[in-house]
Design an enzyme around this catalytic site. Structure first.
Site, mmCIF file in Angstrom:
data_model
loop_
_atom_site.group_PDB
_atom_site.id
_atom_site.type_symbol
_atom_site.label_atom_id
_atom_site.label_comp_id
_atom_site.label_asym_id
_atom_site.label_seq_id
_atom_site.Cartn_x
_atom_site.Cartn_y
_atom_site.Cartn_z
ATOM 1 N N CYS A 158 0.798 -1.223 0.000
ATOM 2 C CA CYS A 158 0.000 0.000 0.000
ATOM 3 C C CYS A 158 0.833 1.277 0.000
ATOM 4 O O CYS A 158 0.270 2.374 -0.058
ATOM 5 C CB CYS A 158 -0.965 0.001 1.190
ATOM 6 S SG CYS A 158 -2.163 -1.343 1.129
ATOM 7 N N HIS A 298 -3.103 8.520 5.674
ATOM 8 C CA HIS A 298 -3.372 7.198 5.096
ATOM 9 C C HIS A 298 -4.844 6.848 5.323
ATOM 10 O O HIS A 298 -5.544 6.464 4.395
ATOM 11 C CB HIS A 298 -2.455 6.153 5.715
ATOM 12 C CG HIS A 298 -2.636 4.784 5.147
ATOM 13 N ND1 HIS A 298 -2.316 4.477 3.845
ATOM 14 C CD2 HIS A 298 -3.115 3.634 5.696
ATOM 15 C CE1 HIS A 298 -2.577 3.197 3.611
ATOM 16 N NE2 HIS A 298 -3.068 2.677 4.721
ATOM 17 N N GLU A 309 -1.814 5.537 13.253
ATOM 18 C CA GLU A 309 -1.468 6.746 12.524
ATOM 19 C C GLU A 309 -1.551 7.977 13.417
ATOM 20 O O GLU A 309 -0.678 8.852 13.385
ATOM 21 C CB GLU A 309 -2.398 6.890 11.320
ATOM 22 C CG GLU A 309 -1.970 7.924 10.324
ATOM 23 C CD GLU A 309 -2.810 7.888 9.055
ATOM 24 O OE1 GLU A 309 -2.577 8.746 8.190
ATOM 25 O OE2 GLU A 309 -3.687 7.010 8.923
ATOM 26 N N LYS A 330 -9.524 8.536 1.202
ATOM 27 C CA LYS A 330 -10.071 7.181 1.060
ATOM 28 C C LYS A 330 -11.527 7.130 1.481
ATOM 29 O O LYS A 330 -12.258 6.204 1.117
ATOM 30 C CB LYS A 330 -9.243 6.181 1.876
ATOM 31 C CG LYS A 330 -7.838 5.947 1.344
ATOM 32 C CD LYS A 330 -7.122 4.877 2.153
ATOM 33 C CE LYS A 330 -5.692 4.660 1.679
ATOM 34 N NZ LYS A 330 -4.782 5.768 2.070
ATOM 35 N N HIS A 335 -9.904 2.537 -1.001
ATOM 36 C CA HIS A 335 -8.490 2.193 -0.857
ATOM 37 C C HIS A 335 -8.089 1.317 -2.041
ATOM 38 O O HIS A 335 -8.429 0.132 -2.094
ATOM 39 C CB HIS A 335 -8.280 1.450 0.461
ATOM 40 C CG HIS A 335 -6.854 1.218 0.831
ATOM 41 N ND1 HIS A 335 -5.798 1.502 -0.014
ATOM 42 C CD2 HIS A 335 -6.288 0.727 1.970
ATOM 43 C CE1 HIS A 335 -4.667 1.201 0.585
ATOM 44 N NE2 HIS A 335 -4.933 0.719 1.790
ATOM 45 N N PHE A 394 0.529 -3.553 4.505
ATOM 46 C CA PHE A 394 0.817 -4.895 4.982
ATOM 47 C C PHE A 394 2.285 -5.228 4.740
ATOM 48 O O PHE A 394 2.869 -4.826 3.727
ATOM 49 C CB PHE A 394 -0.053 -5.918 4.258
ATOM 50 C CG PHE A 394 -1.483 -5.946 4.726
ATOM 51 C CD1 PHE A 394 -1.907 -5.188 5.798
ATOM 52 C CD2 PHE A 394 -2.404 -6.755 4.079
ATOM 53 C CE1 PHE A 394 -3.219 -5.215 6.222
ATOM 54 C CE2 PHE A 394 -3.726 -6.793 4.491
ATOM 55 C CZ PHE A 394 -4.142 -6.032 5.562
#
Length: 411
Positions: A158, A298, A309, A330, A335, A394
């Site tokens: 990502c 994010h 975050e 997002k 996403h 991830f």
């Protein structure tokens, strides 16, 4: 830009600045058997964008996105009129998951919809190999713009959309290229991708409320919403761009990446690695936390990410973290995994252009543990000369990039 909610940079910005969402029930395939059945799809007709039948047959949907976006960016740059040296022109393209849609389609063909244990290769398309190797995406973009210099695919989950642009900037700084066409593309809305995220319960179950299903930093969130799309930029050294009279949107002032080496899908609650990436990016840009006017978060919409975050911003930005407007686009475009980092770079550049901070749509009941200024529901007029954009993924990837107005750093 090629994004949910409208094709092109203008449509993308109008949607963000108006706080509209592009999340809806999945229409690309029958998702009735899945746990999560909503996504942010792009209304995309490759023929309308000038792709030939041969190109459409050869390329996965994500590759088609990249080529269309690259052609738009290259035309906007004006470089085609300057006698560009192809050997000094390169491509750095990010993707998180490659071509799951095309591979799913090919598997159905060669296995007769799963009925054959030993597949029949005679039913495979000539483009099957290209679908297995995401490097074909970068090759397609290189062919589209005539780039014969460094051509690279960056796949770091990502954070791919930030890391690909950072790599392009580094190639220019080290002298390996004069011009880089860079960005990221992904079209992950496919049965296999949906099944993977269903299995770990990462995606939302707001199937009856698709328009408000993506809820970053909201106490009622239930996971992220898949998206798709591409964003592509043209990078040059600043002096060279000005010498030829190019319109310069922004400068990449600093970037950094770190890995937590902790867990495939888990995050440390203290946000230390993301905070370090932010600190190093600020140092490279020679800026202090108080110099940042907006943070493009994010903001995936999972509780784990939102808390991680928030902690990272407090650690890296100190008290100023409470004074900087932040938001997650997002909430509007979903996403799109690897490509969303480049789409967020585009949103950051446009926020500077218009001095408007896009909102976090659907943020109606803020999570009390996410106590920063996440700009709920409506866009905000705000002087924006320096933007921090971040990504987490991830595998423990964490990346940060600082973008500034070129006139700001000159001053």
């Amino acid at each position: 830009m090629l994004a949910p909610g409208g094709t092109g940079t203008g449509a993308f910005w109008r949607m963000l600045s108006e706080g509209r969402t592009a999340t809806r029930e999945i229409t690309l395939f029958d998702a009735s058997g899945f746990r999560s059945r909503v996504a942010a799809e792009a209304d995309f007709d490759p023929r309308a964008h000038g792709l030939t039948p041969r190109e459409i047959c050869r390329m996965d949907r994500a590759a088609q996105f990249a080529v269309v976006a690259a052609r738009e960016a290259f035309a906007d740059s004006g470089l085609a009129l300057t006698g560009l040296d192809p050997h000094r022109t390169g491509v750095s393209l990010g993707t998180g998951v490659g071509a799951p849609g095309a591979l799913d389609r090919e598997y159905r063909a060669v296995s007769h919809d799963g009925r054959l244990d030993l597949v029949d290769h005679t039913y495979a398309s000539p483009g099957l190999y290209d679908h297995f190797v995401p490097s074909s995406f970068a090759a397609e973009v290189a062919w589209a713009v005539g780039a014969e210099g460094p051509v690279t695919t960056v796949s770091t989950g990502c954070t791919s959309g930030i890391d690909s642009v950072a790599h392009a900037a580094d190639l220019i700084r080290e002298g390996s290229a004069d011009v880089m066409v860079t960005g990221a593309t992904d079209a992950p809305i496919s049965p296999i991708t949906l099944a993977c995220f269903d299995a770990i319960k990462a995606t939302t179950t707001y199937n009856d409320q698709p328009g408000t299903a993506s809820r970053p930093f909201d106490a009622s969130r239930k996971g992220f919403v898949l998206g798709e799309g591409a964003a592509v930029f043209v990078l040059e050294e600043l002096t060279a761009a000005r010498r030829r009279g190019a319109h310069v949107y922004a400068e990449i002032a600093g970037h950094a990446a770190r890995s937590s080496a902790f867990h495939m899908t888990g995050l440390r609650p203290d946000g230390r690695e993301l905070a370090e990436a932010v600190t190093v990016a600020l140092d490279a840009a020679r800026l202090h936390p108080a110099d940042i006017d907006y943070v493009s978060a994010h903001g995936s919409g999972t509780r784990q990410n939102d808390l991680h975050e928030t902690a990272a911003y407090k650690l890296a930005l100190g008290e100023h973290a409470h004074r900087i407007p932040m938001s997650s686009i997002k909430s509007m475009i979903g996403h799109s995994l690897g490509s969303v980092g480049s789409m967020e770079i585009a949103a950051s550049v446009l926020a500077m252009k218009h001095h408007v901070v896009p909102p976090t749509a659907n943020l109606r009941t803020p999570d009390p543990e996410c106590d920063l200024d996440y700009v709920p529901l409506h866009a905000r007029e705000h002087r924006t000369d320096a933007v921090l954009t971040v990504g987490s993924g991830f595998g423990g990837f964490h990346s940060a990039m600082v973008l500034t107005r070129p006139d700001r750093r000159t001053a």
